[in-house]
Design a protein around this motif. Structure first.
Motif, PDB file in Angstrom:
ATOM      1  N   PRO A 467      68.995  14.200  28.161  1.00  0.00           N
ATOM      2  CA  PRO A 467      68.185  14.621  27.010  1.00  0.00           C
ATOM      3  C   PRO A 467      68.664  13.983  25.704  1.00  0.00           C
ATOM      4  O   PRO A 467      69.847  13.676  25.538  1.00  0.00           O
ATOM      5  N   ASP A 468      67.713  13.773  24.804  1.00  0.00           N
ATOM      6  CA  ASP A 468      68.058  13.291  23.467  1.00  0.00           C
ATOM      7  C   ASP A 468      68.564  14.462  22.635  1.00  0.00           C
ATOM      8  O   ASP A 468      67.961  15.542  22.636  1.00  0.00           O
ATOM      9  N   ILE A 469      69.664  14.240  21.923  1.00  0.00           N
ATOM     10  CA  ILE A 469      70.277  15.316  21.141  1.00  0.00           C
ATOM     11  C   ILE A 469      70.207  14.971  19.662  1.00  0.00           C
ATOM     12  O   ILE A 469      70.577  13.851  19.251  1.00  0.00           O
ATOM     13  N   GLU A 470      69.746  15.912  18.866  1.00  0.00           N
ATOM     14  CA  GLU A 470      69.652  15.739  17.421  1.00  0.00           C
ATOM     15  C   GLU A 470      70.407  16.867  16.737  1.00  0.00           C
ATOM     16  O   GLU A 470      70.234  18.034  17.081  1.00  0.00           O
ATOM     17  N   ILE A 471      71.251  16.491  15.791  1.00  0.00           N
ATOM     18  CA  ILE A 471      72.014  17.488  15.029  1.00  0.00           C
ATOM     19  C   ILE A 471      71.345  17.650  13.673  1.00  0.00           C
ATOM     20  O   ILE A 471      71.177  16.669  12.928  1.00  0.00           O
ATOM     21  N   VAL A 472      70.936  18.882  13.359  1.00  0.00           N
ATOM     22  CA  VAL A 472      70.233  19.125  12.097  1.00  0.00           C
ATOM     23  C   VAL A 472      71.052  20.088  11.250  1.00  0.00           C
ATOM     24  O   VAL A 472      71.791  20.924  11.762  1.00  0.00           O
ATOM     25  N   GLN A 675      64.708  17.439  25.062  1.00  0.00           N
ATOM     26  CA  GLN A 675      65.242  17.314  23.701  1.00  0.00           C
ATOM     27  C   GLN A 675      66.173  18.487  23.420  1.00  0.00           C
ATOM     28  O   GLN A 675      65.969  19.593  23.918  1.00  0.00           O
ATOM     29  N   VAL A 676      67.174  18.223  22.599  1.00  0.00           N
ATOM     30  CA  VAL A 676      68.136  19.243  22.207  1.00  0.00           C
ATOM     31  C   VAL A 676      68.285  19.204  20.693  1.00  0.00           C
ATOM     32  O   VAL A 676      68.482  18.127  20.109  1.00  0.00           O
ATOM     33  N   ILE A 677      68.188  20.363  20.071  1.00  0.00           N
ATOM     34  CA  ILE A 677      68.403  20.489  18.626  1.00  0.00           C
ATOM     35  C   ILE A 677      69.625  21.366  18.416  1.00  0.00           C
ATOM     36  O   ILE A 677      69.683  22.499  18.904  1.00  0.00           O
ATOM     37  N   PRO A 686      83.744  16.243  14.899  1.00  0.00           N
ATOM     38  CA  PRO A 686      83.827  15.265  16.003  1.00  0.00           C
ATOM     39  C   PRO A 686      83.241  15.769  17.317  1.00  0.00           C
ATOM     40  O   PRO A 686      82.664  14.987  18.078  1.00  0.00           O
ATOM     41  N   VAL A 687      83.375  17.068  17.601  1.00  0.00           N
ATOM     42  CA  VAL A 687      82.842  17.589  18.861  1.00  0.00           C
ATOM     43  C   VAL A 687      81.328  17.393  18.919  1.00  0.00           C
ATOM     44  O   VAL A 687      80.769  17.054  19.979  1.00  0.00           O
ATOM     45  N   LEU A 688      80.645  17.585  17.793  1.00  0.00           N
ATOM     46  CA  LEU A 688      79.195  17.403  17.779  1.00  0.00           C
ATOM     47  C   LEU A 688      78.820  15.959  18.093  1.00  0.00           C
ATOM     48  O   LEU A 688      77.814  15.702  18.788  1.00  0.00           O
ATOM     49  N   GLN A 689      79.598  15.004  17.610  1.00  0.00           N
ATOM     50  CA  GLN A 689      79.308  13.594  17.893  1.00  0.00           C
ATOM     51  C   GLN A 689      79.523  13.281  19.368  1.00  0.00           C
ATOM     52  O   GLN A 689      78.747  12.532  19.973  1.00  0.00           O
ATOM     53  N   TRP A 690      80.568  13.858  19.976  1.00  0.00           N
ATOM     54  CA  TRP A 690      80.800  13.631  21.411  1.00  0.00           C
ATOM     55  C   TRP A 690      79.670  14.234  22.242  1.00  0.00           C
ATOM     56  O   TRP A 690      79.239  13.632  23.226  1.00  0.00           O
ATOM     57  N   VAL A 691      79.211  15.414  21.845  1.00  0.00           N
ATOM     58  CA  VAL A 691      78.103  16.044  22.573  1.00  0.00           C
ATOM     59  C   VAL A 691      76.845  15.196  22.437  1.00  0.00           C
ATOM     60  O   VAL A 691      76.116  14.974  23.418  1.00  0.00           O
ATOM     61  N   GLU A 693      76.505  12.047  22.044  1.00  0.00           N
ATOM     62  CA  GLU A 693      76.587  10.817  22.851  1.00  0.00           C
ATOM     63  C   GLU A 693      76.903  11.100  24.317  1.00  0.00           C
ATOM     64  O   GLU A 693      77.050  10.150  25.099  1.00  0.00           O
ATOM     65  N   HIS A 694      77.040  12.371  24.703  1.00  0.00           N
ATOM     66  CA  HIS A 694      77.457  12.746  26.067  1.00  0.00           C
ATOM     67  C   HIS A 694      78.744  12.005  26.439  1.00  0.00           C
ATOM     68  O   HIS A 694      78.908  11.532  27.566  1.00  0.00           O
ATOM     69  N   ASP A 695      79.652  11.932  25.473  1.00  0.00           N
ATOM     70  CA  ASP A 695      80.851  11.088  25.642  1.00  0.00           C
ATOM     71  C   ASP A 695      82.044  11.942  26.038  1.00  0.00           C
ATOM     72  O   ASP A 695      82.873  12.318  25.198  1.00  0.00           O
ATOM     73  N   PHE A 696      82.152  12.258  27.320  1.00  0.00           N
ATOM     74  CA  PHE A 696      83.283  13.061  27.795  1.00  0.00           C
ATOM     75  C   PHE A 696      84.599  12.304  27.662  1.00  0.00           C
ATOM     76  O   PHE A 696      85.640  12.901  27.363  1.00  0.00           O
ATOM     77  N   ARG A 697      84.555  11.012  27.889  1.00  0.00           N
ATOM     78  CA  ARG A 697      85.793  10.223  27.864  1.00  0.00           C
ATOM     79  C   ARG A 697      86.459  10.274  26.491  1.00  0.00           C
ATOM     80  O   ARG A 697      87.666  10.503  26.377  1.00  0.00           O
ATOM     81  N   ALA A 698      85.663  10.079  25.412  1.00  0.00           N
ATOM     82  CA  ALA A 698      86.223  10.135  24.057  1.00  0.00           C
ATOM     83  C   ALA A 698      86.757  11.534  23.754  1.00  0.00           C
ATOM     84  O   ALA A 698      87.825  11.683  23.145  1.00  0.00           O
TER      85      ALA A 698
END
Length: 812
Positions: A467-472, A675-677, A686-691, A693-698
């Motif tokens: 899903p596409d994730i948007e932080i508002v 979609q995710v809001i 930083p946690v919001l940015q990892w979520v 990008e679905h970036d578990f490694r980072a």
């Protein structure tokens, strides 16, 4: 002489030894339940741990009073498992027994009032209550205390009993009462006389004068073609007959009735197995898991949400059953059990057993016995399934292995089901598969260090996109539209519903308003028993304490300044549901939280309604996060990301990442159009940015480095000790004394004592001490032994009889 070490359902430092009478010396084996006495009169049912020839020297050995079982109820491997849990988690093996055995396998001690046969009749010079009791006792010869209370209607019960005991009209004895009752059902059979053709023909002619009885008998023969035994309820319903008509046939000697034990837990219907084929990536992952098991007994399957891990689990369970072994499927919550069972029953039918706390005590005994007898070869459920008496486990699958619900908090043993499952598998020489889209740092570190096999599923099943994730910004909330939802989220909800898709909104606070505050002086409504604010629940129109359960009427006036400016602050799932009903009055909205799913079947009904599209918007707490699979969810909204990332705990970033990534994974599972809001005030966290990008490694690399720098798990072991006392000063003094004793142990780092995050719960004051220990297993065993000694020294000090010290190993 032979002796038996017996586990009693008490928090004792060790087992107690009893003598085995001669008549039982050849048949008593570990795992059997026995009846023993402790103290002067108290009787318990215990489980034999082992038998031996060594007489204890420190106390006089009492004989075993009775052997309850013909066969053991617990296998030797289970007893070994109990011992490990008690040793590792620093609790008594009796506490483990209490948690492990179903309630109705633990016989209840019952006090009996016995008539003294030296009295021919009840004495006349007794009080009214005592005389009524004496008369009843003279007739019945014995009464339970419960029956005495019922007889006297709870009035003067203790006084009447004491009067009979003082006059020696009665004596008291203890018995063990079997609480499990087999369910019986009434069945009817044809009397043997009428099995022959000639008498049967005569019977039909005789019954022509009683057409209703004849019709009932004909229906009986129809049902007997399908089942050898005909149940009375089914017969009466099929024939539209009455019980009186059936009794007439029984009185005439045509039919006979018998009560036969039946299962409370119905076997699952065997359906035609659903054919499925693993994708190329799934097949590759399965082969990597199996190859990894050649070197390691544990494999970690890291698969993104919607990658089809469940299909791999099904394939492994099939293999276990084909090998004649049992398989255990662990889930973190009962909520997940319902949906997973509906899938697994198509593959495994009556070989699949389900076990969890929402079954009745009698049902749990029957499930226990079916697992013990090997009738249930695949078992699914939450952490309590680890206690079941498995014969030979082949595989243990731990789904959502990261979930904190696998940790038992109260009462002891405070074990972690994932870690305990790894040890249990070792006893059975079984293999373990840990699965998660967001693995715990502990499991990931074990994989990185080569202790576990590490396998990845990087794509969703059938190539469906994430899903596409948007932080508002939560600052974009316009109170005129909604005080809770941003304009971005409102627009997406409207668009999603218009497209015929469903919406999930996540808020990890239940109730209507997490706290009420006086707008004039700032007073906040607090629980009288706990140092926490009260949550307002509109459904009950009461203030609830989520720690002790106290409920009280809401305040209309401020008790501090007298003003009527009591206002709600923050918001919970109940308030969100109300807001949605206001904005979308024609849309079906439902709520999934602890308050809304208390009934036995409410959770499963809610999940089914949402799955079938009867609900458009589902609002929930972390219950909706835990691996539920809904095909038509187009939008997920996370309403308050800041509250997930501001908790004072070293795991806060890990928990926040896992919750948001997991709930995001509920969107777009069928077509990839999800979609995710995420609403937040701190958009750069930083946690919001990892979520996003679905970036578990980072996330793992950053969080792991931070944990290593400050010496937190997985780079250390932790133990939390909590001193609990009704007197605040006593609690603090005991914690200080305990910390001083612990200072004598070299190699451990002590933090505290300090008041707990919630310093008072249920009128007990809590002081905490946190211990950091190196990961060396030998050091850990020795340190735990010394910690146990230090705890006992403090508990035995004068004035500490009411003190409790709670030990939590590997706290979550």
């Amino acid at each position: 002489m032979q002796f038996a070490d017996v586990i009693l359902p008490l928090n004792l430092p060790r087992t107690l030894t009893y003598g085995i009478p001669l008549q039982w010396q050849d048949r008593l084996v570990p795992g059997m339940r026995v009846e023993v006495s402790l103290g002067r009169n108290k009787i318990y049912s215990g489980v034999v741990l082992q038998t031996h020839d060594f007489r204890p020297e420190s106390y006089t050995v009492k004989p075993i009073r009775n052997v309850i079982d013909e066969d053991p109820v617990v296998y030797p491997l289970q007893l070994h498992f109990w011992q490990w849990v008690a040793q590792y988690y620093l609790c008594g093996i009796g506490e483990v027994m209490n948690a492990a055995l179903p309630a109705h396998l633990k016989l209840m001690s019952e006090s009996l009032l016995l008539w003294n046969e030296t009295f021919a009749t009840p004495p006349l010079n007794l009080s009214d209550a005592a005389f009524i009791l004496a008369e009843a006792l003279h007739i019945r010869k014995q009464l339970t205390i419960g029956e005495v209370r019922q007889l006297l209607e709870g009035k003067n019960t203790a006084k009447a009993i004491n009067e009979l005991l003082e006059r020696e009209v009665a004596t008291v004895a203890e018995i063990l009462e079997e609480r499990y009752k087999a369910k019986v059902e009434r069945y009817v059979f044809l009397e043997s006389l009428y099995e022959a053709e000639a008498p049967l023909n005569l019977l039909f002619r005789d019954l022509e004068k009683a057409p209703k009885q004849l019709a009932l008998l004909m229906t009986f023969f129809q049902l007997r073609q399908q089942e050898a035994a005909v149940a009375v309820p089914a017969l009466l319903k099929k024939a539209s007959a009455t019980a009186a008509q059936l009794n007439s046939l029984i009185d005439k000697g045509i039919l006979r009735a018998e009560y036969i034990p039946v299962d409370r837990v119905g076997l699952l219907e065997q359906k035609s197995p659903i054919a499925f084929q693993l994708s190329t990536e799934q097949q590759t992952a399965l082969e990597q898991v199996q190859k990894g098991w050649e070197q390691h007994n544990v494999a970690l399957l890291h698969g993104v949400t919607g990658s089809g891990k469940t299909l791999i689990y099904v394939q492994l369970i099939r293999e276990a059953l084909a090998q004649g072994k049992q398989a255990l499927f662990l889930l973190p919550e009962i909520a997940l059990t319902t949906q997973v069972v509906n899938r697994l029953r198509a593959y495994f039918g009556d070989e699949l057993g389900v076990y969890h706390s929402r079954f009745t005590n009698n049902e749990r005994v029957e499930i226990w016995n079916k697992v013990k007898e090997g009738k249930f070869r695949a078992v699914v459920g939450p952490r309590s399934v680890l206690w079941l008496p498995f014969r030979e486990l082949g595989y243990i699958i731990v789904d959502e292995e990261h979930d904190p619900s696998y940790k038992q908090y109260d009462p002891a043993p405070r074990f972690h089901a994932r870690d305990a499952a790894v040890y249990l598998a070792g006893l059975h020489k079984a293999k373990v598969l840990l699965g998660s889209a967001t693995p715990s740092l502990e499991s990931t570190a074990n994989a990185q260090q080569g202790k576990y096999t590490y396998v990845q599923l990087r794509q969703r099943y059938r190539g469906i996109s994430m899903p596409d994730i948007e932080i508002v910004s939560a600052k974009n909330i316009q109170a005129a539209l909604s005080p809770l939802l941003t304009t971005d989220l409102l627009e997406r909800i409207t668009a999603t519903l218009s497209a015929g898709k469903q919406v999930i909104l996540f808020q990890n606070k239940r109730g209507y308003a997490p706290f009420l505050i006086c707008g004039s002086c700032g007073w906040v409504a607090h629980c009288k028993n706990c140092d926490v604010s009260l949550t307002y629940h509109k459904s009950t129109d009461k203030l609830h304490c989520h720690y002790c359960g106290t409920k009280s009427p809401p305040f209309r006036h401020c008790p501090q300044c007298g003003h009527m400016k009591i206002v709600a602050r923050s918001f919970g799932t109940e308030k969100i549901e109300e807001e949605l009903q206001r904005i979308f009055p024609k849309v079906k909205t439902a709520r999934m939280d602890w308050d809304s799913v208390k009934g036995k079947n409410k959770m499963s009904q809610l999940i089914e309604d949402f799955t079938r599209g009867r609900i458009d918007i589902l609002v929930g707490t972390q219950m909706i996060v835990k691996g539920l699979d809904f095909e038509n969810v187009g939008l997920v909204g996370i309403l308050s990301a800041d509250s997930l990332l501001s908790y004072p705990d070293f795991r806060v970033n890990e928990r926040g990442f896992q919750l948001m990534e997991q709930v995001s994974g509920r969107a777009g599972r069928l077509d990839g159009e999800g979609q995710v809001i995420i609403q937040s005030y701190d958009l750069k966290h930083p946690v919001l940015q990892w979520v996003k990008e679905h970036d578990f490694r980072a996330f793992y690399q950053t969080e792991s480095a931070s944990r290593q720098q400050f010496g937190y798990p997985p780079y250390s072991r932790m133990i939390k000790l909590t001193c609990r006392h009704r007197d605040e000063e006593r609690s603090a003094q005991a914690a200080t004394a305990l910390a001083a004793e612990l200072q004598q142990i070299e190699g451990i780092h002590i933090q505290g004592p300090a008041p707990a995050l919630v310093p008072r719960v249920r009128n007990y004051y809590l002081q905490e001490i946190w211990l950091k220990l190196p990961r060396d297993n030998q050091f850990l065993r020795q340190a735990k032994e010394r910690i146990a000694v230090a705890i006992n020294m403090v508990l035995q000090k004068r004035g500490n009889s009411a003190l409790q010290i709670i030990t939590d190993v590997d706290p979550q």
